[in-house]
Design a protein around this motif. Structure first.
Motif, short mmCIF file in Angstrom:
data_model
loop_
_atom_site.label_atom_id
_atom_site.label_comp_id
_atom_site.label_asym_id
_atom_site.label_seq_id
_atom_site.Cartn_x
_atom_site.Cartn_y
_atom_site.Cartn_z
N LEU A 153 0.83 -1.20 0.00
CA LEU A 153 0.00 0.00 0.00
C LEU A 153 0.87 1.26 0.00
O LEU A 153 0.54 2.25 -0.66
N TYR A 154 1.95 1.19 0.75
CA TYR A 154 2.81 2.39 0.82
C TYR A 154 3.39 2.74 -0.55
O TYR A 154 3.61 3.92 -0.85
N GLN A 155 3.61 1.73 -1.38
CA GLN A 155 4.17 2.00 -2.70
C GLN A 155 3.23 2.87 -3.54
O GLN A 155 3.68 3.57 -4.46
N LEU A 156 1.94 2.86 -3.24
CA LEU A 156 0.99 3.69 -3.97
C LEU A 156 1.24 5.18 -3.74
O LEU A 156 0.96 6.01 -4.60
N ILE A 157 1.76 5.49 -2.57
CA ILE A 157 1.95 6.90 -2.22
C ILE A 157 3.42 7.28 -2.09
O ILE A 157 3.74 8.44 -1.82
N ALA A 158 4.31 6.32 -2.29
CA ALA A 158 5.75 6.58 -2.11
C ALA A 158 6.26 7.74 -2.96
O ALA A 158 6.99 8.60 -2.45
N PRO A 159 5.90 7.82 -4.26
CA PRO A 159 6.40 8.95 -5.06
C PRO A 159 5.98 10.31 -4.50
O PRO A 159 6.79 11.25 -4.44
N MET A 160 4.72 10.41 -4.08
CA MET A 160 4.24 11.68 -3.53
C MET A 160 4.89 11.99 -2.19
O MET A 160 5.23 13.14 -1.89
N MET A 161 5.06 10.96 -1.38
CA MET A 161 5.72 11.15 -0.08
C MET A 161 7.17 11.59 -0.28
O MET A 161 7.66 12.48 0.42
N SER A 162 7.84 10.96 -1.23
CA SER A 162 9.24 11.30 -1.50
C SER A 162 9.39 12.74 -1.95
O SER A 162 10.34 13.43 -1.58
N GLN A 163 8.41 13.20 -2.71
CA GLN A 163 8.47 14.57 -3.24
C GLN A 163 8.05 15.61 -2.21
O GLN A 163 8.72 16.64 -2.06
N ASN A 164 6.97 15.32 -1.50
CA ASN A 164 6.40 16.34 -0.60
C ASN A 164 6.85 16.22 0.85
O ASN A 164 6.82 17.21 1.59
N HIS A 165 7.24 15.02 1.26
CA HIS A 165 7.65 14.80 2.65
C HIS A 165 8.88 13.90 2.68
O HIS A 165 8.82 12.77 3.20
N PRO A 166 9.99 14.34 2.09
CA PRO A 166 11.16 13.47 1.93
C PRO A 166 11.71 12.89 3.23
O PRO A 166 12.10 11.72 3.27
N GLU A 167 11.74 13.69 4.29
CA GLU A 167 12.29 13.19 5.55
C GLU A 167 11.41 12.10 6.15
O GLU A 167 11.90 11.04 6.57
N LYS A 168 10.11 12.35 6.17
CA LYS A 168 9.18 11.35 6.71
C LYS A 168 9.18 10.10 5.83
O LYS A 168 9.10 8.97 6.33
N HIS A 169 9.26 10.30 4.53
CA HIS A 169 9.31 9.17 3.60
C HIS A 169 10.52 8.28 3.90
O HIS A 169 10.41 7.05 3.95
N GLN A 170 11.66 8.90 4.12
CA GLN A 170 12.87 8.14 4.40
C GLN A 170 12.74 7.36 5.70
O GLN A 170 13.11 6.18 5.77
N ILE A 171 12.19 7.99 6.71
CA ILE A 171 12.02 7.31 8.00
C ILE A 171 11.04 6.15 7.88
O ILE A 171 11.30 5.04 8.38
N ILE A 172 9.93 6.37 7.18
CA ILE A 172 8.91 5.32 7.05
C ILE A 172 9.46 4.13 6.27
O ILE A 172 9.29 2.97 6.68
N THR A 173 10.11 4.38 5.15
CA THR A 173 10.63 3.27 4.34
C THR A 173 11.72 2.50 5.08
O THR A 173 11.75 1.26 5.05
N THR A 174 12.59 3.23 5.76
CA THR A 174 13.66 2.56 6.52
C THR A 174 13.08 1.73 7.66
O THR A 174 13.52 0.60 7.91
N THR A 175 12.08 2.28 8.32
CA THR A 175 11.47 1.59 9.45
C THR A 175 10.68 0.37 8.99
O THR A 175 10.70 -0.69 9.64
N LEU A 176 9.98 0.50 7.86
CA LEU A 176 9.26 -0.66 7.31
C LEU A 176 10.23 -1.78 6.97
O LEU A 176 9.94 -2.96 7.22
N THR A 177 11.35 -1.42 6.38
CA THR A 177 12.36 -2.42 6.03
C THR A 177 12.86 -3.15 7.27
O THR A 177 13.01 -4.38 7.28
N GLU A 178 13.10 -2.39 8.33
CA GLU A 178 13.55 -3.01 9.58
C GLU A 178 12.45 -3.86 10.19
O GLU A 178 12.70 -4.97 10.69
N LEU A 179 11.22 -3.36 10.15
CA LEU A 179 10.09 -4.09 10.73
C LEU A 179 9.91 -5.45 10.07
O LEU A 179 9.65 -6.46 10.75
N LYS A 180 10.07 -5.51 8.76
CA LYS A 180 9.87 -6.77 8.03
C LYS A 180 10.83 -7.87 8.47
O LYS A 180 10.52 -9.06 8.28
N THR A 181 11.96 -7.50 9.04
CA THR A 181 12.93 -8.52 9.44
C THR A 181 12.42 -9.39 10.58
O THR A 181 12.99 -10.45 10.87
#
Length: 259
Positions: free
Chosen positions: A200-228
């Motif tokens: 689901l996050y991939q649906l909004i990732a481009p917009m998040m990356s453009q409009n909220h780059p810092e939050k986007h980075q934190i969310i993607t990094t945290t999701l990657t860690e969570l999946k482990t």
């Protein structure tokens, strides 16, 4: 002889006073009337935004269940997949049944049941993949009832993702006891919910990356860690991540979802 003029005046004055007192309600009467509850019941109206979030969250949970079921089927474990295929109908479908009618979506319970029945009765059937795809397509069609603009809205999608992750957190907590995975179904449920949450996050990732780059980075990094926490659909012998750590990561994503 009686003076009629005088008599009339004496008689009419009290009557006029009575009429006057009856024609105007007292101050207390007005206040009592204002404070008296209306006999007309108030009609509760649900927030359309909340309805959409609830609706999409339920469909997302269905997809998470089926995704993990497909993993188990591919791993040659249809008996473990079976409850995950049953849960969308047994636990979730009733929550959206009325909404499907309102949104003019064709009832797809029979499609889910057909897939479930096939896995139970013919787990090695060549039709299983077809039935899986039919079930996922039916859910996708129900999701499409949400306007595309809303499905691409970070504010909206993040609400659904956070609901999914909260459910995954609860399932993971239920799966763990004394540092071990003791409830396999709950472990697998939580894995499926996180997997679809990331999709689901991939649906909004481009917009998040453009409009909220810092939050986007934190969310993607945290999701990657969570999946482990879920290295495989099969539960690890040793716990990879504590429930407390899972909770911490879920909270971190939620905090960075406030746009």
């Amino acid at each position: 002889m009686i003076n009629l003029s005088r008599f009339s005046s004496m008689f009419l004055i009290p009557i006029l006073m009575i009429v006057s007192s009856c024609s105007q309600p007292s101050t207390n009467q007005v206040e009592d009337s204002a404070n008296k509850p209306s006999d007309t019941p108030e009609v509760a109206t649900e927030d359309p935004e909340k309805l959409d979030v609830d609706y999409l969250t339920t469909l997302a949970l269905m997809k998470g269940h089926l995704m993990v079921a497909q993993e188990l089927i591919q791993a040659g474990k249809p008996e473990e997949a079976e409850p995950h295929i049953g849960h969308p109908v047994e636990e979730l479908y009733g929550d959206i049944e009325e909404q499907l009618v309102t949104r003019k979506i064709t009832n797809f319970k029979s499609i889910l049941n057909q897939f479930h029945d096939l896995v139970k009765t013919a787990p090695k059937s060549d039709k299983i993949k077809t039935e899986y795809n039919s079930s996922m397509t039916a859910i996708d069609q129900a999701i499409a009832a949400i306007p595309e603009t809303k499905r691409q809205s970070p504010e909206f999608i993040l609400q659904v993702i956070n609901r999914l992750l909260e459910t995954a957190k609860a399932e993971y907590q239920a799966a763990v006891a004394k540092g071990k995975i003791v409830e396999l179904i709950e472990y697998q449920d939580s894995r499926g919910f996180v997997m679809f949450g990331e999709q689901l996050y991939q649906l909004i990732a481009p917009m998040m990356s453009q409009n909220h780059p810092e939050k986007h980075q934190i969310i993607t990094t945290t999701l990657t860690e969570l999946k482990t926490a879920w290295p495989s659909v099969n539960a690890p012998k040793s716990l990879v991540m504590t429930p407390e750590k899972v909770s911490e990561l879920v909270t971190k994503i939620k905090e960075n979802s406030q746009l």
